[in-house]
Design a protein around this motif. Structure first.
Motif, mmCIF file in Angstrom:
data_model
loop_
_atom_site.group_PDB
_atom_site.id
_atom_site.type_symbol
_atom_site.label_atom_id
_atom_site.label_comp_id
_atom_site.label_asym_id
_atom_site.label_seq_id
_atom_site.Cartn_x
_atom_site.Cartn_y
_atom_site.Cartn_z
ATOM 1 N N GLN A 129 10.488 12.018 9.652
ATOM 2 C CA GLN A 129 9.749 13.263 9.500
ATOM 3 C C GLN A 129 9.304 13.400 8.052
ATOM 4 O O GLN A 129 9.930 12.833 7.141
ATOM 5 C CB GLN A 129 10.614 14.465 9.912
ATOM 6 N N TYR A 130 8.232 14.156 7.851
ATOM 7 C CA TYR A 130 7.703 14.345 6.502
ATOM 8 C C TYR A 130 7.538 15.841 6.218
ATOM 9 O O TYR A 130 7.125 16.616 7.095
ATOM 10 C CB TYR A 130 6.348 13.636 6.338
ATOM 11 N N GLN A 131 7.854 16.215 4.990
ATOM 12 C CA GLN A 131 7.612 17.567 4.489
ATOM 13 C C GLN A 131 6.535 17.482 3.411
ATOM 14 O O GLN A 131 6.671 16.716 2.452
ATOM 15 C CB GLN A 131 8.893 18.185 3.919
ATOM 16 N N ILE A 132 5.491 18.273 3.575
ATOM 17 C CA ILE A 132 4.347 18.212 2.654
ATOM 18 C C ILE A 132 4.050 19.619 2.156
ATOM 19 O O ILE A 132 3.859 20.546 2.952
ATOM 20 C CB ILE A 132 3.099 17.629 3.361
ATOM 21 N N ASN A 133 4.030 19.779 0.843
ATOM 22 C CA ASN A 133 3.670 21.048 0.207
ATOM 23 C C ASN A 133 2.295 20.907 -0.449
ATOM 24 O O ASN A 133 2.063 19.982 -1.233
ATOM 25 C CB ASN A 133 4.708 21.442 -0.843
ATOM 26 N N VAL A 134 1.390 21.835 -0.111
ATOM 27 C CA VAL A 134 0.005 21.756 -0.580
ATOM 28 C C VAL A 134 -0.382 23.073 -1.242
ATOM 29 O O VAL A 134 -0.094 24.163 -0.701
ATOM 30 C CB VAL A 134 -0.965 21.452 0.584
ATOM 31 N N SER A 135 -1.031 22.969 -2.389
ATOM 32 C CA SER A 135 -1.569 24.152 -3.086
ATOM 33 C C SER A 135 -3.025 23.895 -3.449
ATOM 34 O O SER A 135 -3.382 22.793 -3.895
ATOM 35 C CB SER A 135 -0.760 24.450 -4.355
ATOM 36 N N LEU A 136 -3.851 24.932 -3.263
ATOM 37 C CA LEU A 136 -5.271 24.844 -3.598
ATOM 38 C C LEU A 136 -5.513 25.621 -4.886
ATOM 39 O O LEU A 136 -5.131 26.796 -5.003
ATOM 40 C CB LEU A 136 -6.129 25.417 -2.468
ATOM 41 N N LYS A 137 -6.151 24.992 -5.849
ATOM 42 C CA LYS A 137 -6.402 25.612 -7.142
ATOM 43 C C LYS A 137 -7.909 25.769 -7.361
ATOM 44 O O LYS A 137 -8.720 25.091 -6.746
ATOM 45 C CB LYS A 137 -5.808 24.746 -8.267
ATOM 46 N N ASP A 138 -8.258 26.697 -8.270
ATOM 47 C CA ASP A 138 -9.648 26.927 -8.693
ATOM 48 C C ASP A 138 -10.514 27.478 -7.569
ATOM 49 O O ASP A 138 -11.741 27.303 -7.573
ATOM 50 C CB ASP A 138 -10.282 25.632 -9.227
ATOM 51 N N LEU A 139 -9.900 28.155 -6.598
ATOM 52 C CA LEU A 139 -10.674 28.800 -5.526
ATOM 53 C C LEU A 139 -10.437 30.310 -5.503
ATOM 54 O O LEU A 139 -10.725 30.979 -4.512
ATOM 55 C CB LEU A 139 -10.292 28.212 -4.161
ATOM 56 N N GLU A 140 -9.913 30.852 -6.630
ATOM 57 C CA GLU A 140 -9.565 32.266 -6.659
ATOM 58 C C GLU A 140 -10.771 33.175 -6.426
ATOM 59 O O GLU A 140 -10.659 34.228 -5.774
ATOM 60 C CB GLU A 140 -8.913 32.619 -7.996
ATOM 61 N N ASP A 141 -11.957 32.778 -6.920
ATOM 62 C CA ASP A 141 -13.131 33.624 -6.761
ATOM 63 C C ASP A 141 -13.702 33.580 -5.349
ATOM 64 O O ASP A 141 -14.590 34.366 -5.009
ATOM 65 C CB ASP A 141 -14.218 33.216 -7.760
ATOM 66 N N LEU A 142 -13.193 32.655 -4.509
ATOM 67 C CA LEU A 142 -13.666 32.554 -3.128
ATOM 68 C C LEU A 142 -12.650 33.082 -2.125
ATOM 69 O O LEU A 142 -12.848 32.949 -0.906
ATOM 70 C CB LEU A 142 -13.994 31.096 -2.787
ATOM 71 N N VAL A 143 -11.557 33.674 -2.636
ATOM 72 C CA VAL A 143 -10.476 34.105 -1.751
ATOM 73 C C VAL A 143 -10.974 35.111 -0.722
ATOM 74 O O VAL A 143 -10.607 35.050 0.463
ATOM 75 C CB VAL A 143 -9.324 34.700 -2.586
ATOM 76 N N GLN A 144 -11.834 36.023 -1.122
ATOM 77 C CA GLN A 144 -12.308 37.055 -0.198
ATOM 78 C C GLN A 144 -13.150 36.468 0.931
ATOM 79 O O GLN A 144 -13.252 37.067 2.003
ATOM 80 C CB GLN A 144 -13.132 38.096 -0.981
ATOM 81 N N ASN A 145 -13.768 35.322 0.693
ATOM 82 C CA ASN A 145 -14.625 34.711 1.712
ATOM 83 C C ASN A 145 -13.871 33.747 2.630
ATOM 84 O O ASN A 145 -14.417 33.320 3.651
ATOM 85 C CB ASN A 145 -15.779 33.946 1.048
ATOM 86 N N ILE A 146 -12.638 33.384 2.252
ATOM 87 C CA ILE A 146 -11.859 32.471 3.088
ATOM 88 C C ILE A 146 -11.284 33.242 4.263
ATOM 89 O O ILE A 146 -10.520 34.195 4.080
ATOM 90 C CB ILE A 146 -10.735 31.805 2.274
ATOM 91 N N GLN A 147 -11.647 32.836 5.470
ATOM 92 C CA GLN A 147 -11.159 33.504 6.672
ATOM 93 C C GLN A 147 -9.914 32.841 7.246
ATOM 94 O O GLN A 147 -9.080 33.507 7.850
ATOM 95 C CB GLN A 147 -12.256 33.543 7.742
ATOM 96 N N ASN A 148 -9.818 31.532 7.080
ATOM 97 C CA ASN A 148 -8.656 30.836 7.635
ATOM 98 C C ASN A 148 -8.523 29.466 6.963
ATOM 99 O O ASN A 148 -9.507 28.892 6.495
ATOM 100 C CB ASN A 148 -8.793 30.662 9.146
ATOM 101 N N VAL A 149 -7.299 28.983 6.914
ATOM 102 C CA VAL A 149 -6.999 27.635 6.424
ATOM 103 C C VAL A 149 -6.136 26.951 7.474
ATOM 104 O O VAL A 149 -5.064 27.457 7.832
ATOM 105 C CB VAL A 149 -6.272 27.659 5.065
ATOM 106 N N THR A 150 -6.623 25.808 7.972
ATOM 107 C CA THR A 150 -5.921 25.087 9.034
ATOM 108 C C THR A 150 -5.592 23.677 8.563
ATOM 109 O O THR A 150 -6.459 22.983 8.014
ATOM 110 C CB THR A 150 -6.774 25.013 10.307
ATOM 111 N N PHE A 151 -4.360 23.275 8.784
ATOM 112 C CA PHE A 151 -3.939 21.909 8.496
ATOM 113 C C PHE A 151 -3.676 21.190 9.824
ATOM 114 O O PHE A 151 -3.067 21.759 10.734
ATOM 115 C CB PHE A 151 -2.681 21.885 7.626
ATOM 116 N N MET A 152 -4.149 19.966 9.909
ATOM 117 C CA MET A 152 -3.950 19.160 11.111
ATOM 118 C C MET A 152 -3.204 17.887 10.736
ATOM 119 O O MET A 152 -3.620 17.170 9.815
ATOM 120 C CB MET A 152 -5.288 18.813 11.764
ATOM 121 N N ILE A 153 -2.118 17.617 11.423
ATOM 122 C CA ILE A 153 -1.380 16.372 11.257
ATOM 123 C C ILE A 153 -1.727 15.476 12.439
ATOM 124 O O ILE A 153 -1.451 15.814 13.600
ATOM 125 C CB ILE A 153 0.136 16.625 11.184
#
Length: 486
Positions: A150-174
């Protein structure tokens, strides 16, 4: 006079009805393989995680903590893909941002191991085209082989603070390979290996009574391509499920690239070799062809090895993004492919025009061209149905393995190439009643009929005989009677 034995091809003994029947059998075999694939399992299984917590803006950029499902060697590989869904917008959005990725592996005893000591910080591009809300998929992690359960993966998105209001959803697919498909793949590869081995033995057995120097050019090439087809089907493939190593997968990729490039070289040599009579010098005949195909092979293998070496050190590595000179390598590859196509077209047109009045040589060109065009047409249809207009995008190679939908897309290519080589082996092999009697082995009519290499030494008795339409005109009734009786 020097005596040689002839190795005639079955191609010369077939009627039009036989050719039609052969093409029908070829299409039926391919169609049966395709139907089996359609009924087979999906190649890729997917687990989706919608990680957005609508109550906090910070959660729209992470950190996101993800866990893969329990894995085995039958899952083969793993991809983590991120899809960001934006609000409706009028203009196209193209934005570079940073992505931090931390990867850990879970052992069978439950202990957790850091796969790499540092957090990987990568630059990626967010592309969103209206009116679609979902942006382009971003491959976060790719593991070419699985070491942990099994794998544990931690992900962070940077430099998108000014687009936060426009982000409706974030989906990860394995995404991983379907274990059921992996078992199916083992069996079908085994079947193709056994069939190829049998065809290779039968083809070699059919030529046992002829000296190797008296084989035609196509027969010599088939003696090379059939063993390479055996490697293309990869008899070592089950090692991928017995060992946690990158080596079996790399070996499979190497075998496939080698076979495909040798097939490209085969087409160049045959179309030019049928037309060229006499000795073919290495420098003028083989060197230009080896240069083009060799550069294609080197560029393909270089990209594969570069990707593998870097992925072993950094699973977030993407050569089409992280190599600064990738566009140059891509342009080199495209130029080599264009040069190959132009050279092959030139050789085909010249062979077709120069050999149209030579019935046996013309038949060789027409048959190979017809069957090859059929195979290429089917391949292009399959590629278009699978990838559509996205086949030429920069992420084509990186996402190639994640776009399979069912077993038909795997079996169609393997079956197509295998049946193509089986058909060529049948056509170029001598028939059971092939003539090799001592009375016929010095007859120039049969030499011209059978051997494009012109390595047969006719002897002084026949040197001055005129040729018409590629066949020698007999000056005595003795030779005429021999020809008529056969």
């Amino acid at each position: 006079m020097h005596s040689v034995r002839l190795a005639p091809m079955r191609l010369y003994t077939l009627t039009r009805r036989h050719f039609v029947l052969m093409f029908v059998v070829f299409l039926m075999c391919f169609g049966l393989t395709l139907l089996i694939g359609v009924a087979g399992p999906k190649i890729i299984i997917e687990n989706s995680y919608s990680v957005l917590n609508s109550g906090a803006n910070a959660s729209k950029t992470g950190p996101f903590q993800l866990k893969s499902p329990p894995l085995s060697n039958y899952n083969q590989q793993l991809w983590l893909i991120c899809v960001i869904e934006m609000a409706h917008q009028k203009d196209e959005l193209k934005r570079k941002f940073e992505m931090n990725v931390e990867l850990k592996g879970v052992m069978q005893d439950g202990s957790i191991m850091h796969i790499s000591d540092n957090v990987h910080r990568k630059s990626r591009t967010l592309r969103c085209a209206p009116p679609e809300q979902k942006c382009d998929e971003i491959i976060v992690v790719h593991l070419g082989y699985l070491t942990y359960t099994q794998y544990q993966i931690n992900v962070s998105l940077k430099d998108l603070e000014d687009l936060v209001q426009n982000i409706q959803n974030v989906t990860f697919m394995i995404k991983t390979y379907n274990p059921t498909f992996s078992q199916t793949e083992i069996w079908f590869r085994f079947v193709f290996v056994v069939m190829t081995f049998a065809v290779t033995c039968i083809f070699a057995h059919s030529l046992r009574k002829f000296s190797m120097r008296d084989w035609g050019m196509e027969q010599k090439w088939m003696s090379i391509l059939l063993p390479l087809l055996l490697l293309y089907n990869d008899p070592f493939f089950p090692l991928s499920f017995l060992t946690n190593s990158w080596f079996p997968g790399t070996l499979d990729t190497f075998f496939q690239a080698l076979f495909l490039c040798m097939l490209l070289l085969f087409w160049l040599c045959v179309y030019d070799g049928i037309r060229v009579q006499g000795e073919r010098k290495c420098f003028t005949f083989y060197l230009p062809k080896l240069a083009i195909v060799g550069l294609l092979w080197i560029s393909a293998v270089t990209l594969g090895i570069w990707q593998l070496v870097n992925e072993l050190q950094d699973p977030t590595y993407r050569y089409n993004i992280d190599i600064k000179h990738f566009q140059g390598m891509k342009m080199l590859f495209v130029c080599l492919v264009a040069l190959y196509v132009l050279y092959l077209g030139f050789l085909l047109i010249r062979a077709w025009s120069e050999l149209k009045n030579m019935p046996y040589s013309d038949l060789r060109v027409k048959f190979l061209t017809g069957l090859t065009l059929l195979v290429l047409l089917i391949s292009m249809v399959i590629l278009y149905l699978r990838f559509g207009s996205k086949a030429l995008q920069d992420n084509f190679v990186a996402e190639l393995s994640t776009n399979y939908q069912n077993s038909a897309e795997f079996l169609s290519f393997y079956g197509l190439l295998n049946f193509y080589l089986y058909t060529l082996a049948f056509i170029y092999s001598p028939s059971k009643n092939a003539v090799y009697d001592s009375q016929m082995k010095d007859n120039p009519a049969f030499s011209m009929l059978n051997d494009s290499d012109d390595e047969v030494i006719y002897g002084s008795d026949y040197e001055d005989m005129p040729l018409q339409n590629g066949r020698a005109i007999k000056s005595t009734s003795k030779y005429q009677d021999e020809t008529d009786s056969d």
